[in-house]
Design an enzyme around this catalytic site. Structure first.
Site, PDB file in Angstrom:
ATOM      1  N   PHE A   1       0.860  -1.193   0.000  1.00  0.00           N
ATOM      2  CA  PHE A   1       0.000   0.000   0.000  1.00  0.00           C
ATOM      3  C   PHE A   1       0.890   1.235   0.000  1.00  0.00           C
ATOM      4  CE2 PHE A   1      -2.568   3.457   1.455  1.00  0.00           C
ATOM      5  CZ  PHE A   1      -3.781   3.231   0.848  1.00  0.00           C
TER       6      PHE A   1
ATOM      7  N   ASP B   1       9.191   2.940   1.837  1.00  0.00           N
ATOM      8  CA  ASP B   1       8.022   3.702   2.251  1.00  0.00           C
ATOM      9  C   ASP B   1       7.835   3.489   3.748  1.00  0.00           C
ATOM     10  OD1 ASP B   1       5.478   4.476   2.982  1.00  0.00           O
ATOM     11  OD2 ASP B   1       4.520   3.772   1.138  1.00  0.00           O
TER      12      ASP B   1
ATOM     13  N   LYS C   1       2.155  10.658   7.849  1.00  0.00           N
ATOM     14  CA  LYS C   1       1.413  10.253   9.059  1.00  0.00           C
ATOM     15  C   LYS C   1       1.933  10.948  10.321  1.00  0.00           C
ATOM     16  CE  LYS C   1      -0.440   5.820   7.464  1.00  0.00           C
ATOM     17  NZ  LYS C   1      -1.875   5.856   7.642  1.00  0.00           N
TER      18      LYS C   1
HETATM   19  C1  LIG Z   1       2.814   2.586   3.857  1.00  0.00           C
HETATM   20  C2  LIG Z   1       1.902   3.684   3.414  1.00  0.00           C
HETATM   21  N1  LIG Z   1       2.257   4.459   2.385  1.00  0.00           N
HETATM   22  C3  LIG Z   1       1.478   5.457   1.951  1.00  0.00           C
HETATM   23  C4  LIG Z   1       0.256   5.710   2.538  1.00  0.00           C
HETATM   24  C5  LIG Z   1      -0.599   6.820   2.030  1.00  0.00           C
HETATM   25  O1  LIG Z   1      -0.579   7.893   2.902  1.00  0.00           O
HETATM   26  P1  LIG Z   1      -1.689   9.048   2.812  1.00  0.00           P
HETATM   27  O2  LIG Z   1      -2.983   8.426   3.257  1.00  0.00           O
HETATM   28  O3  LIG Z   1      -1.194  10.108   3.726  1.00  0.00           O
HETATM   29  O4  LIG Z   1      -1.742   9.482   1.412  1.00  0.00           O
HETATM   30  C6  LIG Z   1      -0.162   4.922   3.616  1.00  0.00           C
HETATM   31  C7  LIG Z   1      -1.457   5.143   4.242  1.00  0.00           C
HETATM   32  O5  LIG Z   1      -1.996   4.335   4.958  1.00  0.00           O
HETATM   33  C8  LIG Z   1       0.677   3.873   4.062  1.00  0.00           C
HETATM   34  O6  LIG Z   1       0.326   3.082   5.069  1.00  0.00           O
END
Ligand SMILES: Cc1ncc(COP(=O)(O)O)c(C=O)c1O
Length: 400
Positions: A136, A221, A250
């Site tokens: 994700f 990420d 986050k």
């Molecule tokens: C690992 C990871 N990357 C990217 C995102 C996307 O972040 P955002 O919701 O701030 O766009 C999330 C969101 O849950 C995530 O868990």
């Protein structure tokens, strides 16, 4: 406003994109949150890994209040004091040399993908990105192209040049990197949305080695697992390796929208003025909150705290795993990202719902996993309360 009025406004005026519980949160303090009916919850959702210092930590509140009286947004046509200060703190605490600030996790990954593609364009025209099949990375078109298929349905065509491989299988990645057009691999060091999936032993080290050998960039990420969540400031520190690019969001801004991608000089130098930008990214309000978050994590010893609390929580969950072997498949975690995988989705939903009814908030992930994300400064007695609540829910399911 009553819960009913809040829900009615949501239904009438907001796009129907979230499957929401019929609860409206109106107040938070530390590990606790209150809904519009005055019901109190132990909040182990933490805004989905956002409130790493708990709700309304006084240092964050003060930073936001003070900055909001001075200057909120001059824009990136000018130098911004807080950006340099916060970037310096991140650089001094990580592998990276340079930082770009944006507003969200998806946006951070978009930027990382652009940076990797620019590096690839400057290195023989490489442009392909390899990602993990069940990953994700966000909902915008680039990040979505690197995300699990189940989120992509209905939004094709996506960005070309993306290929997925199984997470944790080095042979699959090795094969994918035979393609000389690959410029980068993007991975979550620990998969959050996919049910708290930890990398197999040595996997990330092998990925690092392979990427170096194949002259491919490694993007990690850490949007969900960074900023102390795993007991180190960044999850990669657990695995004896470093990325070339890392994305954060986050918890980065303590609840104020803030994202970032960080890179080594060697990679970052491929961007020059005009190639990437954002109006609101790196605004002084977000920077002041971010500095307060990182400063507090360091000064209050929250990494050690998260490590100790994580061990204590996981050990307690292992007791439940033994006690309810018929209901639980596995418990796992690193620091304070924890998961209970149940034998089936009915059990998982029932346990998460019962806990919520009894005042403990957790997240149901991939239908079968209860994801638990306490603040880094969680107290032992709060963990005990959570364990008691989960135990009670499991007992009721076992007795039914
Ligand atoms: C690992 C990871 N990357 C990217 C995102 C996307 O972040 P955002 O919701 O701030 O766009 C999330 C969101 O849950 C995530 O868990």
């Amino acid at each position: 406003m009553s819960t009913e009025e809040i829900i009615s406004n949501t239904k009438n005026y907001l796009m129907n994109t979230y499957g929401r519980y019929p609860i409206a949160m109106v107040k938070g303090k530390g590990s606790w949150a209150w809904d519009a009916n005055g019901k109190k919850y132990l909040d182990f959702v933490t805004g989905i890994a956002v409130n790493n210092l708990g709700h309304c930590h006084p240092n964050i509140t003060k930073a936001i209040r003070d900055q909001s009286k001075k200057l909120v947004q001059p824009c990136n046509l000018f130098h911004i004091e807080g950006q340099g200060e916060f970037a310096k703190m991140l650089v001094e605490n990580s592998f990276a040399d340079k930082v770009f600030f944006c507003n969200s996790g998806a946006e951070a990954n978009e930027g990382a993908i652009k940076l990797a593609r620019k590096w690839g364009a400057d290195n023989g025209g490489k442009y392909k990105i390899v990602h993990a099949r069940d990953s994700f990375h966000g909902r915008t078109m680039g990040a979505l192209s690197a995300t699990s298929k189940k989120y992509q349905a209905g939004f094709k065509p996506l960005l070309p040049g993306f290929k997925s491989v199984a997470y944790g299988k080095i042979e699959a990645l090795e094969k994918a990197l035979e393609d000389e057009k690959v410029c980068a691999v993007i991975l979550e060091p620990i998969q959050g949305e996919n049910g708290v999936v930890l990398p197999p032993d040595n996997y990330l080290k092998q990925v690092r080695r392979l990427c170096t050998k194949k002259k491919v960039l490694l993007i990690l990420d850490e949007v969900q697992v960074g900023m102390g969540r795993c007991g180190k400031l960044f999850a990669y520190e657990h695995y004896g390796m470093k990325p070339d690019i890392m994305t954060l969001s986050k918890a980065l801004g303590g609840g104020i929208p803030c994202g970032a991608f960080l890179a080594t000089n060697k990679v970052a130098k491929h961007l020059s003025p005009g190639m990437h930008g954002t109006t609101l990214g790196g605004n002084p309000l977000a920077m002041s909150a971010g500095k307060a978050v990182l400063d507090t994590i360091n000064k209050e010893g929250l990494l050690d705290g998260a490590t100790d609390s994580g061990h204590y929580f996981l050990d307690s969950l292992k007791v439940l795993e033994k006690k309810y072997g018929k209901l639980i498949k596995e418990v796992r975690g690193k620091g304070l990202i924890l998961g209970i995988e149940f034998k089936n989705k009915e059990i998982a939903k029932t346990v998460v719902d019962k806990c919520m009814d009894n005042g403990l908030l957790t997240i149901l992930t991939i239908q079968t996993v209860m994801r638990i994300l306490p603040p880094l400064n969680v107290k032992k007695k709060e963990i005990d309360y959570a364990i008691k609540t989960i135990d009670k829910a499991l007992q009721e399911v076992a007795d039914a």
